[in-house]
Design a protein around this motif. Structure first.
Motif, PDB file in Angstrom:
ATOM      1  N   GLY A 272      16.042  43.211  32.955  1.00  0.00           N
ATOM      2  CA  GLY A 272      15.350  42.241  32.126  1.00  0.00           C
ATOM      3  C   GLY A 272      16.239  41.056  31.771  1.00  0.00           C
ATOM      4  O   GLY A 272      17.475  41.152  31.803  1.00  0.00           O
ATOM      5  N   PRO A 273      15.636  39.923  31.394  1.00  0.00           N
ATOM      6  CA  PRO A 273      16.399  38.692  31.174  1.00  0.00           C
ATOM      7  C   PRO A 273      17.415  38.758  30.040  1.00  0.00           C
ATOM      8  O   PRO A 273      18.413  38.041  30.068  1.00  0.00           O
ATOM      9  CB  PRO A 273      15.311  37.650  30.895  1.00  0.00           C
ATOM     10  N   TRP A 274      17.168  39.575  29.011  1.00  0.00           N
ATOM     11  CA  TRP A 274      18.119  39.705  27.894  1.00  0.00           C
ATOM     12  C   TRP A 274      18.764  41.092  27.857  1.00  0.00           C
ATOM     13  O   TRP A 274      19.484  41.415  26.922  1.00  0.00           O
ATOM     14  CB  TRP A 274      17.417  39.449  26.559  1.00  0.00           C
ATOM     15  N   GLU A 275      18.549  41.877  28.897  1.00  0.00           N
ATOM     16  CA  GLU A 275      18.982  43.274  28.880  1.00  0.00           C
ATOM     17  C   GLU A 275      20.494  43.418  28.840  1.00  0.00           C
ATOM     18  O   GLU A 275      21.033  44.331  28.207  1.00  0.00           O
ATOM     19  CB  GLU A 275      18.417  43.999  30.108  1.00  0.00           C
ATOM     20  N   HIS A 276      21.201  42.530  29.517  1.00  0.00           N
ATOM     21  CA  HIS A 276      22.659  42.621  29.585  1.00  0.00           C
ATOM     22  C   HIS A 276      23.355  41.659  28.620  1.00  0.00           C
ATOM     23  O   HIS A 276      24.554  41.419  28.730  1.00  0.00           O
ATOM     24  CB  HIS A 276      23.130  42.318  31.009  1.00  0.00           C
ATOM     25  N   GLY A 277      22.603  41.120  27.692  1.00  0.00           N
ATOM     26  CA  GLY A 277      23.156  40.114  26.784  1.00  0.00           C
ATOM     27  C   GLY A 277      22.410  38.808  26.954  1.00  0.00           C
ATOM     28  O   GLY A 277      21.180  38.783  27.067  1.00  0.00           O
ATOM     29  N   ALA A 278      23.148  37.715  26.998  1.00  0.00           N
ATOM     30  CA  ALA A 278      22.508  36.401  27.090  1.00  0.00           C
ATOM     31  C   ALA A 278      21.717  36.254  28.386  1.00  0.00           C
ATOM     32  O   ALA A 278      22.131  36.735  29.444  1.00  0.00           O
ATOM     33  CB  ALA A 278      23.560  35.302  26.989  1.00  0.00           C
ATOM     34  N   ASN A 279      20.589  35.590  28.280  1.00  0.00           N
ATOM     35  CA  ASN A 279      19.728  35.279  29.415  1.00  0.00           C
ATOM     36  C   ASN A 279      20.298  34.037  30.116  1.00  0.00           C
ATOM     37  O   ASN A 279      20.305  32.940  29.557  1.00  0.00           O
ATOM     38  CB  ASN A 279      18.308  35.016  28.901  1.00  0.00           C
ATOM     39  N   VAL A 280      20.787  34.214  31.351  1.00  0.00           N
ATOM     40  CA  VAL A 280      21.445  33.108  32.058  1.00  0.00           C
ATOM     41  C   VAL A 280      20.501  31.920  32.202  1.00  0.00           C
ATOM     42  O   VAL A 280      20.897  30.763  31.989  1.00  0.00           O
ATOM     43  CB  VAL A 280      21.943  33.575  33.439  1.00  0.00           C
ATOM     44  N   SER A 281      19.261  32.176  32.521  1.00  0.00           N
ATOM     45  CA  SER A 281      18.309  31.076  32.719  1.00  0.00           C
ATOM     46  C   SER A 281      18.090  30.299  31.430  1.00  0.00           C
ATOM     47  O   SER A 281      18.022  29.058  31.440  1.00  0.00           O
ATOM     48  CB  SER A 281      16.974  31.615  33.239  1.00  0.00           C
ATOM     49  N   TYR A 282      17.987  31.028  30.311  1.00  0.00           N
ATOM     50  CA  TYR A 282      17.756  30.315  29.044  1.00  0.00           C
ATOM     51  C   TYR A 282      18.995  29.534  28.620  1.00  0.00           C
ATOM     52  O   TYR A 282      18.892  28.406  28.138  1.00  0.00           O
ATOM     53  CB  TYR A 282      17.338  31.263  27.925  1.00  0.00           C
ATOM     54  N   VAL A 283      20.176  30.113  28.796  1.00  0.00           N
ATOM     55  CA  VAL A 283      21.395  29.391  28.436  1.00  0.00           C
ATOM     56  C   VAL A 283      21.536  28.131  29.286  1.00  0.00           C
ATOM     57  O   VAL A 283      21.905  27.062  28.784  1.00  0.00           O
ATOM     58  CB  VAL A 283      22.629  30.299  28.575  1.00  0.00           C
ATOM     59  N   ARG A 284      21.206  28.221  30.567  1.00  0.00           N
ATOM     60  CA  ARG A 284      21.254  27.033  31.423  1.00  0.00           C
ATOM     61  C   ARG A 284      20.259  25.972  30.941  1.00  0.00           C
ATOM     62  O   ARG A 284      20.575  24.785  30.863  1.00  0.00           O
ATOM     63  CB  ARG A 284      20.940  27.427  32.868  1.00  0.00           C
TER      64      ARG A 284
END
Length: 386
Positions: A34-46
């Motif tokens: 999932g997008p936040w499963e491992h911590g920060a969502n790379v796509s959202y931070v970008r």
């Protein structure tokens, strides 16, 4: 030294350097899941950093931050940055508002008007406050402590000196959540004679003597255990090795954004959509107070000084009238009976919504509860002829 007037004016070359670093950011590939499963969502931070680089207008927000009177005042060798806005009403009550991490004193900026001039915001002029909103030492435009020992008790002592010695308020109210709740509770323990009352949207208490093995303690432990296992990695890092992470955060705005935004995503009542609660502009203005002052390390050091050195005593009694506001998406608070054993609990409000960052997550609920609690204390004081 008396307070000195202050205005935020970030040099142009700091903003130019920020843009250069945002342009040069190297992002990792997202990990499976999932997008936040491992911590920060790379796509959202970008996405957030692209907005930061090309659309975010710091000068507009800087002007808004400068709209209210702000000051620097040296206390215990450290400059404290704070807003100080006088109330408009028959008898404004001084109110100290203390923020937490990864927030800033910007948390309360939008509440200055309703707190100081309630009549202009649909309220009663009798509820007016003089508001004092400092940045914690090491945060934002406050100075960075240059010696060890700046735990929550020392911060509380500095804030009490600011209020009583430098601003001339012999008695005042205080409000806080997160670090603000720890600092405010420390005020109630160590400086009770100066406090009219405390309002907390996070409170700390251990089980009363003899209650460690009770069913209540077991139930609370079961509620907290999964959160401690999944969400407290940041706490362990900042309490033990804060500089190892802060070097990267001080070099990369995207790295700083990722570390902070994941916490806002997790701890707000947003149902998975962070911008339903916090806009990109709010997130970035809060981030800017860390970035332009290079305060990621000095802010995280409060964890090391307080928790890493075992100075976070949550058992000392607080004999000051206290209100606790409980927001459902915040981390679980200790059982009410534990809070009643530690605090002089006068008000306990379970809110219908809201999360950890109540001042920005559910500001109207927090505002209403603060007004109601201190209204009762004002009335009691008048009834006693005080």
């Amino acid at each position: 030294m008396p307070p000195r007037p202050f205005r935020i004016d970030v040099p142009r070359d700091v903003l130019t350097d920020l843009h250069r670093r945002l342009d040069a950011t190297r992002y990792p590939e997202p990990l499976p899941g999932g997008p936040w499963e491992h911590g920060a969502n790379v796509s959202y931070v970008r996405e957030l950093c692209t907005y930061w680089r090309h659309q975010y207008d710091w000068r507009r927000h800087e002007a808004e931050l400068n709209r209210y009177p702000q000051f620097l005042c040296e206390v215990d060798g450290v400059d404290l940055h704070f807003w100080h806005v006088r109330g408009k009403g028959p008898s404004p009550l001084p109110l100290l508002l203390t923020h937490g991490w990864p927030c800033s004193n910007y948390d309360f900026h939008h509440l200055i008007g309703p707190l100081t001039d309630p009549a202009a915001h649909g309220g009663d002029a009798a509820d007016a406050f003089d508001v004092i909103i400092p940045a914690l030492p090491g945060y934002g435009f406050s100075g960075k402590p240059r010696e060890p020992g700046w735990d929550v008790s020392r911060v509380a002592a500095a804030f009490n000196r600011l209020m009583t010695e430098h601003l001339g308020y012999p008695r005042y109210g205080a409000q806080g959540g997160d670090w603000g709740a720890l600092v405010t509770s420390a005020l109630g323990v160590e400086h009770a004679g100066n406090l009219v009352g405390l309002h907390l949207n996070m409170a700390f208490a251990g089980p009363p003597p003899g209650g460690e093995q009770s069913e209540l303690a077991q139930a609370y432990g079961q509620k907290v255990a999964p959160i401690m296992a999944k969400e407290m990695g940041y706490f362990q890092v900042q309490s033990t090795k804060p500089m190892s992470l802060a070097i990267g955060q001080s070099d990369s705005p995207a790295g700083l954004a990722a570390w902070f935004v994941e916490k806002f995503q997790t701890w707000t009542d947003c149902d998975g959509d962070l911008e339903r609660v916090l806009s990109k502009d709010w997130l970035l203005t809060n981030l800017m107070l860390y970035w332009v002052t290079n305060s990621a390390a000095s802010a995280a050091n409060l964890y090391y000084e307080t928790h890493g050195k075992g100075r976070a005593d949550q058992s000392n009694p607080v004999r000051v009238p206290t209100a606790v506001a409980v927001f459902p998406k915040d981390m679980p608070l200790p059982p009410r009976s534990w809070l009643e054993a530690r605090y002089d609990l006068r008000r306990y409000t379970e809110m219908a919504r809201g999360g950890h960052f109540a001042a920005v997550d559910a500001p109207e609920l927090l505002l209403g509860d603060v007004r109601a609690f201190f209204r009762e204390l004002r009335q009691a004081t008048r009834a006693q002829g005080g």
